[in-house]
Design a protein around this motif. Structure first.
Motif, PDB file in Angstrom:
ATOM      1  N   TYR B  32     -49.176 -22.387 -52.028  1.00 34.45           N
ATOM      2  CA  TYR B  32     -48.378 -22.381 -50.803  1.00 34.45           C
ATOM      3  C   TYR B  32     -47.621 -21.071 -50.607  1.00 34.45           C
ATOM      4  O   TYR B  32     -47.394 -20.312 -51.556  1.00 34.45           O
ATOM      5  CB  TYR B  32     -47.356 -23.523 -50.828  1.00 34.45           C
ATOM      6  N   TYR B  33     -47.204 -20.859 -49.378  1.00 35.51           N
ATOM      7  CA  TYR B  33     -46.171 -19.889 -49.073  1.00 35.51           C
ATOM      8  C   TYR B  33     -44.825 -20.598 -49.184  1.00 35.51           C
ATOM      9  O   TYR B  33     -44.729 -21.827 -49.054  1.00 35.51           O
ATOM     10  CB  TYR B  33     -46.356 -19.321 -47.661  1.00 35.51           C
ATOM     11  N   TRP B  34     -43.782 -19.792 -49.419  1.00 35.58           N
ATOM     12  CA  TRP B  34     -42.421 -20.321 -49.589  1.00 35.58           C
ATOM     13  C   TRP B  34     -41.479 -19.500 -48.719  1.00 35.58           C
ATOM     14  O   TRP B  34     -41.570 -18.276 -48.680  1.00 35.58           O
ATOM     15  CB  TRP B  34     -42.033 -20.247 -51.065  1.00 35.58           C
ATOM     16  N   SER B  35     -40.588 -20.188 -48.011  1.00 38.25           N
ATOM     17  CA  SER B  35     -39.786 -19.521 -46.990  1.00 38.25           C
ATOM     18  C   SER B  35     -38.294 -19.737 -47.158  1.00 38.25           C
ATOM     19  O   SER B  35     -37.857 -20.661 -47.848  1.00 38.25           O
ATOM     20  CB  SER B  35     -40.177 -20.042 -45.596  1.00 38.25           C
ATOM     21  N   GLU B  50     -41.042 -15.159 -45.711  1.00 38.70           N
ATOM     22  CA  GLU B  50     -41.904 -15.965 -46.566  1.00 38.70           C
ATOM     23  C   GLU B  50     -42.506 -15.115 -47.676  1.00 38.70           C
ATOM     24  O   GLU B  50     -42.607 -13.881 -47.545  1.00 38.70           O
ATOM     25  CB  GLU B  50     -43.038 -16.589 -45.741  1.00 38.70           C
ATOM     26  N   ILE B  51     -42.938 -15.821 -48.744  1.00 39.62           N
ATOM     27  CA  ILE B  51     -43.593 -15.148 -49.868  1.00 39.62           C
ATOM     28  C   ILE B  51     -44.613 -16.107 -50.470  1.00 39.62           C
ATOM     29  O   ILE B  51     -44.431 -17.330 -50.405  1.00 39.62           O
ATOM     30  CB  ILE B  51     -42.556 -14.707 -50.922  1.00 39.62           C
ATOM     31  N   ASN B  52     -45.680 -15.571 -51.037  1.00 38.65           N
ATOM     32  CA  ASN B  52     -46.605 -16.412 -51.783  1.00 38.65           C
ATOM     33  C   ASN B  52     -46.540 -16.076 -53.268  1.00 38.65           C
ATOM     34  O   ASN B  52     -45.766 -15.203 -53.694  1.00 38.65           O
ATOM     35  CB  ASN B  52     -48.024 -16.328 -51.233  1.00 38.65           C
ATOM     36  N   HIS B  53     -47.359 -16.740 -54.075  1.00 36.97           N
ATOM     37  CA  HIS B  53     -47.248 -16.608 -55.514  1.00 36.97           C
ATOM     38  C   HIS B  53     -47.592 -15.202 -55.995  1.00 36.97           C
ATOM     39  O   HIS B  53     -47.136 -14.767 -57.046  1.00 36.97           O
ATOM     40  CB  HIS B  53     -48.159 -17.620 -56.210  1.00 36.97           C
ATOM     41  N   SER B  56     -46.901 -11.524 -51.871  1.00 38.36           N
ATOM     42  CA  SER B  56     -47.122 -11.066 -50.506  1.00 38.36           C
ATOM     43  C   SER B  56     -46.035 -11.645 -49.591  1.00 38.36           C
ATOM     44  O   SER B  56     -45.789 -12.852 -49.606  1.00 38.36           O
ATOM     45  CB  SER B  56     -48.494 -11.526 -50.028  1.00 38.36           C
ATOM     46  N   THR B  57     -45.380 -10.776 -48.823  1.00 35.95           N
ATOM     47  CA  THR B  57     -44.240 -11.210 -48.005  1.00 35.95           C
ATOM     48  C   THR B  57     -44.450 -10.907 -46.523  1.00 35.95           C
ATOM     49  O   THR B  57     -45.208 -10.009 -46.148  1.00 35.95           O
ATOM     50  CB  THR B  57     -42.948 -10.501 -48.452  1.00 35.95           C
ATOM     51  N   ASN B  58     -43.741 -11.692 -45.701  1.00 32.22           N
ATOM     52  CA  ASN B  58     -43.595 -11.415 -44.277  1.00 32.22           C
ATOM     53  C   ASN B  58     -42.169 -11.730 -43.916  1.00 32.22           C
ATOM     54  O   ASN B  58     -41.602 -12.715 -44.409  1.00 32.22           O
ATOM     55  CB  ASN B  58     -44.544 -12.277 -43.444  1.00 32.22           C
ATOM     56  N   ARG B  97     -40.853 -25.178 -48.334  1.00 29.88           N
ATOM     57  CA  ARG B  97     -42.272 -24.942 -48.610  1.00 29.88           C
ATOM     58  C   ARG B  97     -42.978 -24.701 -47.280  1.00 29.88           C
ATOM     59  O   ARG B  97     -42.904 -25.503 -46.367  1.00 29.88           O
ATOM     60  CB  ARG B  97     -42.909 -26.128 -49.326  1.00 29.88           C
TER      61      ARG B  97
END
Lengths: 111, 119
Positions: B32-35, B50-53, B56-58, B97
């Motif tokens: 998942y991405y996490w925000s 957001e970020i993933n494991h 990678s961020t936005n 999540r």
């Protein structure tokens, strides 16, 4: 940014009566993948938001079937068929097609 | 059952750095991405980023210059830093999540942390 406009902002409802909340987006929410990413959240007093509906009309597990979502394009509605006391709170729509933005919320209270 | 538990300083002075961490229990962290999402008093919800494991961020463009989200996969945790805070950053901050693949939204939320910025 996509602006999400909810109405009404305040919704007094008699127990057992239906309730509807409108949500309009400033752009179409149809994604390039063909899906429409419009969700509804409930925030009870003192609690974190809880997702009720995703992709316009898909109810989350454990959400009572008196909650339903409908709409398309830029115009969406959350309907509660018979309001119960536990439904008191603020309801937010959210779009996930063009990044993520939320409406300002509709406060549902019991008359 | 997925649970998110968050913590961090609740009172900051202007110009300080906001720092919050969220621990994830249950489910798959890497899928998942996490925000982070915030809610100023009496206002609506604002997605922060957001970020993933894999890291990678936005970020929300309105906050991008001041925000850093990081991840620690060994602990199933992710963190938020917001630099140079002002009174306008006073808000309830939530970890969540998502965005989910199914709904492009957020299906599990932390309990929230009230952050107040005041001199």
């Amino acid at each position: 940014d996509v602006v999400m406009t909810q109405s009404p902002l305040s919704l007094p409802v008699t127990l057992g009566q239906p309730a509807s909340i409108s949500c309009r987006s400033s752009q179409s929410l149809v994604h390039s993948d063909g899906n429409t990413y419009l969700s509804w959240f409930q925030q009870r007093p003192g609690q974190s938001p809880r997702r009720l509906i995703y992709k316009v009309s898909n109810r989350d597990s454990g959400v009572p079937d008196r909650f339903s979502g409908s709409g398309s394009g830029t115009d969406f509605t959350l309907t509660i068929s018979r309001v119960e006391a536990e439904d008191v709170g603020i309801y937010y729509c959210m779009q996930g097609t063009h990044w993520y933005t939320f409406g300002l919320g509709t406060k549902l209270e019991i008359k | 059952q997925v649970q998110l538990h968050q913590w961090g300083a609740g009172l900051l002075k202007p110009s300080e750095t906001l720092s919050l961490t969220c621990s994830v229990y249950g489910g798959s962290f890497s899928d998942y991405y996490w925000s982070w999402i915030r809610q100023p008093p009496g206002e609506g919800l604002e997605w922060i980023g957001e970020i993933n494991h894999s890291g990678s961020t936005n970020y929300n463009p309105s906050l991008k210059s001041r925000v850093t989200i990081s991840v620690d996969t060994s602990k199933n945790q992710f963190s938020l830093k917001l630099n140079s805070v002002t009174a306008a950053d006073t808000a309830m901050y939530y970890c969540a999540r998502g965005p989910t693949a199914a709904g492009h939204d957020f299906d599990y939320w932390g309990q929230g942390t009230l952050v107040t910025v005041s001199s």
